[in-house]
Write an enzyme that holds these catalytic residues in place. Structure first.
Site, PDB file in Angstrom:
ATOM      1  N   ARG A 178       0.826  -1.223   0.000  1.00  0.00           N
ATOM      2  CA  ARG A 178       0.000   0.000   0.000  1.00  0.00           C
ATOM      3  C   ARG A 178       0.856   1.267   0.000  1.00  0.00           C
ATOM      4  O   ARG A 178       0.518   2.266   0.652  1.00  0.00           O
ATOM      5  CB  ARG A 178      -0.950   0.046   1.209  1.00  0.00           C
ATOM      6  CG  ARG A 178      -1.944  -1.077   1.291  1.00  0.00           C
ATOM      7  CD  ARG A 178      -2.973  -1.007   0.161  1.00  0.00           C
ATOM      8  NE  ARG A 178      -3.974  -2.034   0.331  1.00  0.00           N
ATOM      9  CZ  ARG A 178      -3.846  -3.287  -0.124  1.00  0.00           C
ATOM     10  NH1 ARG A 178      -2.768  -3.643  -0.795  1.00  0.00           N
ATOM     11  NH2 ARG A 178      -4.798  -4.165   0.070  1.00  0.00           N
ATOM     12  N   SER A 248     -11.111  -0.371   3.007  1.00  0.00           N
ATOM     13  CA  SER A 248     -10.377  -0.629   4.253  1.00  0.00           C
ATOM     14  C   SER A 248      -9.914   0.699   4.842  1.00  0.00           C
ATOM     15  O   SER A 248      -9.233   1.466   4.173  1.00  0.00           O
ATOM     16  CB  SER A 248      -9.132  -1.473   3.968  1.00  0.00           C
ATOM     17  OG  SER A 248      -9.504  -2.652   3.321  1.00  0.00           O
ATOM     18  N   GLU A 343      -5.392   3.875   6.114  1.00  0.00           N
ATOM     19  CA  GLU A 343      -5.077   3.645   4.693  1.00  0.00           C
ATOM     20  C   GLU A 343      -5.466   4.842   3.800  1.00  0.00           C
ATOM     21  O   GLU A 343      -4.641   5.278   2.991  1.00  0.00           O
ATOM     22  CB  GLU A 343      -5.755   2.360   4.201  1.00  0.00           C
ATOM     23  CG  GLU A 343      -5.378   2.046   2.774  1.00  0.00           C
ATOM     24  CD  GLU A 343      -5.956   0.733   2.260  1.00  0.00           C
ATOM     25  OE1 GLU A 343      -5.739  -0.309   2.889  1.00  0.00           O
ATOM     26  OE2 GLU A 343      -6.627   0.773   1.220  1.00  0.00           O
TER      27      GLU A 343
HETATM   28  C1  LIG Z   1     -15.484  -0.253  -1.407  1.00  0.00           C
HETATM   29  C2  LIG Z   1     -14.006  -0.025  -1.578  1.00  0.00           C
HETATM   30  C3  LIG Z   1     -13.152  -1.108  -1.712  1.00  0.00           C
HETATM   31  C4  LIG Z   1     -11.769  -0.920  -1.873  1.00  0.00           C
HETATM   32  N1  LIG Z   1     -10.971  -2.013  -2.003  1.00  0.00           N
HETATM   33  C5  LIG Z   1      -9.629  -1.862  -2.161  1.00  0.00           C
HETATM   34  C6  LIG Z   1      -8.767  -3.005  -2.302  1.00  0.00           C
HETATM   35  O1  LIG Z   1      -9.220  -4.144  -2.300  1.00  0.00           O
HETATM   36  N2  LIG Z   1      -7.444  -2.782  -2.450  1.00  0.00           N
HETATM   37  C7  LIG Z   1      -6.906  -1.529  -2.482  1.00  0.00           C
HETATM   38  O2  LIG Z   1      -5.687  -1.406  -2.621  1.00  0.00           O
HETATM   39  N3  LIG Z   1      -7.698  -0.431  -2.370  1.00  0.00           N
HETATM   40  C8  LIG Z   1      -9.035  -0.563  -2.205  1.00  0.00           C
HETATM   41  N4  LIG Z   1      -9.844   0.538  -2.067  1.00  0.00           N
HETATM   42  C9  LIG Z   1      -9.234   1.888  -2.069  1.00  0.00           C
HETATM   43  C10 LIG Z   1      -9.296   2.613  -3.438  1.00  0.00           C
HETATM   44  O3  LIG Z   1     -10.295   2.089  -4.251  1.00  0.00           O
HETATM   45  C11 LIG Z   1      -7.959   2.546  -4.188  1.00  0.00           C
HETATM   46  O4  LIG Z   1      -6.925   3.080  -3.405  1.00  0.00           O
HETATM   47  C12 LIG Z   1      -8.009   3.307  -5.521  1.00  0.00           C
HETATM   48  O5  LIG Z   1      -6.827   3.091  -6.251  1.00  0.00           O
HETATM   49  C13 LIG Z   1      -8.229   4.811  -5.338  1.00  0.00           C
HETATM   50  O6  LIG Z   1      -8.479   5.362  -6.609  1.00  0.00           O
HETATM   51  P1  LIG Z   1      -9.149   6.785  -6.757  1.00  0.00           P
HETATM   52  O7  LIG Z   1      -9.097   7.173  -8.193  1.00  0.00           O
HETATM   53  O8  LIG Z   1     -10.486   6.793  -6.125  1.00  0.00           O
HETATM   54  O9  LIG Z   1      -8.117   7.684  -5.926  1.00  0.00           O
HETATM   55  P2  LIG Z   1      -8.412   8.983  -5.069  1.00  0.00           P
HETATM   56  O10 LIG Z   1      -9.122   8.583  -3.818  1.00  0.00           O
HETATM   57  O11 LIG Z   1      -9.035  10.019  -5.899  1.00  0.00           O
HETATM   58  O12 LIG Z   1      -6.942   9.460  -4.690  1.00  0.00           O
HETATM   59  C14 LIG Z   1      -6.137   8.710  -3.795  1.00  0.00           C
HETATM   60  C15 LIG Z   1      -4.756   9.386  -3.674  1.00  0.00           C
HETATM   61  O13 LIG Z   1      -4.088   9.319  -4.917  1.00  0.00           O
HETATM   62  C16 LIG Z   1      -3.786  10.633  -5.405  1.00  0.00           C
HETATM   63  N5  LIG Z   1      -4.001  10.580  -6.849  1.00  0.00           N
HETATM   64  C17 LIG Z   1      -5.160  10.327  -7.490  1.00  0.00           C
HETATM   65  N6  LIG Z   1      -4.954  10.294  -8.813  1.00  0.00           N
HETATM   66  C18 LIG Z   1      -3.639  10.531  -9.021  1.00  0.00           C
HETATM   67  C19 LIG Z   1      -2.814  10.616 -10.172  1.00  0.00           C
HETATM   68  N7  LIG Z   1      -3.295  10.445 -11.400  1.00  0.00           N
HETATM   69  N8  LIG Z   1      -1.485  10.890 -10.004  1.00  0.00           N
HETATM   70  C20 LIG Z   1      -0.976  11.051  -8.762  1.00  0.00           C
HETATM   71  N9  LIG Z   1      -1.698  10.993  -7.627  1.00  0.00           N
HETATM   72  C21 LIG Z   1      -3.023  10.723  -7.760  1.00  0.00           C
HETATM   73  C22 LIG Z   1      -4.745  11.545  -4.698  1.00  0.00           C
HETATM   74  O14 LIG Z   1      -4.241  12.876  -4.613  1.00  0.00           O
HETATM   75  C23 LIG Z   1      -4.826  10.877  -3.334  1.00  0.00           C
HETATM   76  O15 LIG Z   1      -3.682  11.195  -2.588  1.00  0.00           O
HETATM   77  C24 LIG Z   1     -11.238   0.390  -1.903  1.00  0.00           C
HETATM   78  C25 LIG Z   1     -12.097   1.490  -1.780  1.00  0.00           C
HETATM   79  C26 LIG Z   1     -13.474   1.290  -1.616  1.00  0.00           C
HETATM   80  C27 LIG Z   1     -14.392   2.468  -1.497  1.00  0.00           C
END
Ligand SMILES: Cc1cc2nc3c(=O)[nH]c(=O)nc-3n(C[C@H](O)[C@H](O)[C@H](O)COP(=O)(O)OP(=O)(O)OC[C@H]3O[C@@H](n4cnc5c(N)ncnc54)[C@H](O)[C@@H]3O)c2cc1C
Length: 358
Positions: A178, A248, A343
């Site tokens: 992570r 998580s 996380e």
């Molecule tokens: C129901 C649920 C289940 C999940 N299950 C998992 C799982 O099984 N495993 C897991 O690892 N995660 C899980 N997650 C967490 C999440 O889905 C992941 O971390 C996902 O990759 C986040 O993507 P996002 O586009 O929503 O990022 P955001 O929430 O928009 O951003 C997260 C971080 O990344 C940065 N960021 C976003 N885009 C970029 C970019 N293009 N360049 C640089 N920085 C950037 C943001 O500034 C922020 O710091 C889960 C979340 C939910 C709600």
């Protein structure tokens, strides 16, 4: 500065920037804090123009993808850019390898679905993880024994100060559980604009983790594994569209072998896995056994089917959630001597707030 953007294009992009926009529908916890300036980047050119604009006014930049790994706790100063860079391109490398180049604003699960339908192996265990492709390397998303680093060849980034776009080899991104350089030394200075995945036309399936093999029939197909992962996740995790959450809320803590032996003596049913010479403890088990599953606290709570997930029933602000987090951390620490680490990424980041205060 190497942005090289025509004045008319820069002006059009500038006109698209809005002020004081609520981020409630841009984070899956649905906290209703505002972005001081807000814009959507649909193309690399518009992203460059937005960065140039922010640099010109010396404003901090925060990128949001799907907002599914965020804990927003205050209004965000500076420019918030929503990443909607789209596009996908596959190339058969001959032999067994296909490379899939995907723009950072694409939906991660759609990419998994596409790859599985093509019969390409490598990301099927990462099905149904919400969010964008560009955020996936930031925390090195993982599930059921697979992490994105296992299939990631390169990451394309834009330097927020210069506008330079270049590729970085995945081996140089500091990937760990992570974690990556994008959460630390590259935070806010390099934004991911595309990724290159290296997938296999004939591959082996990873079934060892999370009991997948116990549920599957012998010798399952790629599609069967994908469908099972989707089904298990649907049953276990709340859909953020129906119940606000960020998946998580805590990382699985990693402890030494000696601490693990001691904990196992005291808690023989504790769930844990060997991990790189140490042991990873199931944070959900620790929280559940501490009595938190299903508990509610002032508009927020602990999900009743999975204690690792904190949910927001009705709050517009993050105060109750932060208080609940502290209570859970304290009780788990008292019981097991283990500190739970959050996380989701907290926004605004300290660097952004400091920038504005200076
Ligand atoms: C129901 C649920 C289940 C999940 N299950 C998992 C799982 O099984 N495993 C897991 O690892 N995660 C899980 N997650 C967490 C999440 O889905 C992941 O971390 C996902 O990759 C986040 O993507 P996002 O586009 O929503 O990022 P955001 O929430 O928009 O951003 C997260 C971080 O990344 C940065 N960021 C976003 N885009 C970029 C970019 N293009 N360049 C640089 N920085 C950037 C943001 O500034 C922020 O710091 C889960 C979340 C939910 C709600």
């Amino acid at each position: 500065m190497r942005f090289n953007i025509s004045d008319s294009f820069a002006q059009a992009v500038e006109e698209s920037i809005q002020t004081n926009i609520s981020l409630a529908s841009y984070n899956t916890f649905r906290f209703a804090y505002c972005a001081e300036y807000f814009a959507i980047a649909n193309t690399l050119e518009s992203l460059k123009a937005l960065l140039q604009w922010a640099n010109h006014f010396d404003l901090p930049v925060t990128m949001i993808g799907g907002g599914s790994n965020l804990l927003i706790t205050a209004d965000i100063p500076g420019l918030v850019i929503i990443n909607r860079l789209l596009g996908m391109h596959a190339k058969d490398r001959g032999g067994n390898v296909v490379t899939l180049t995907v723009a950072a604003g694409e939906n991660w699960h759609h990419v998994v679905d596409y790859a599985v339908n093509k019969g390409w192996f490598g990301i099927e265990n990462l099905a149904l993880i919400p969010g964008t492709v560009g955020a996936a390397p930031v925390q090195n998303i993982g599930a059921y024994g697979v992490e994105i680093k296992d299939v990631l060849a390169r990451v394309q980034v834009i330097n927020t100060a210069s506008g330079d776009v270049h590729w970085i080899n995945a081996l140089d991104c500091g990937f760990a559980y992570r974690d990556s350089h994008f959460k630390h030394q590259w935070k806010d200075t390099r934004l991911i604009t595309a990724v290159e995945l290296s997938l296999k036309k004939k591959g082996s399936l990873t079934l060892s983790y999370g009991g997948l093999s116990n549920i599957l029939k012998p010798e399952p197909t790629l599609k069967e594994v994908f469908e099972l992962v989707c089904r298990v996740r649907d049953e276990k995790l709340p859909d953020p569209k129906k119940l606000a959450n960020a998946g998580s809320f805590f990382k699985n803590p990693i402890v030494s072998e000696a601490q693990h032996v001691d904990l196992k003596k005291r808690f023989p049913t504790m769930v844990s896995f060997p991990f790189e010479g140490n042991f990873k403890l199931a944070a959900g088990w620790l929280i559940d056994q501490a009595g938190w599953k299903g508990k509610q606290y002032q508009g927020v709570g602990v999900y009743d089917k999975q204690a690792l997930v904190l949910v927001n029933y009705s709050d517009d602000t993050a105060q109750s959630l932060l208080a609940l987090e502290t209570q859970i951390q304290a009780s788990v620490f008292d019981l097991y001597g283990v500190l739970l680490e959050r996380e989701p990424v907290r926004l605004p980041s300290e660097a952004v707030v400091e920038d504005v205060l200076i």
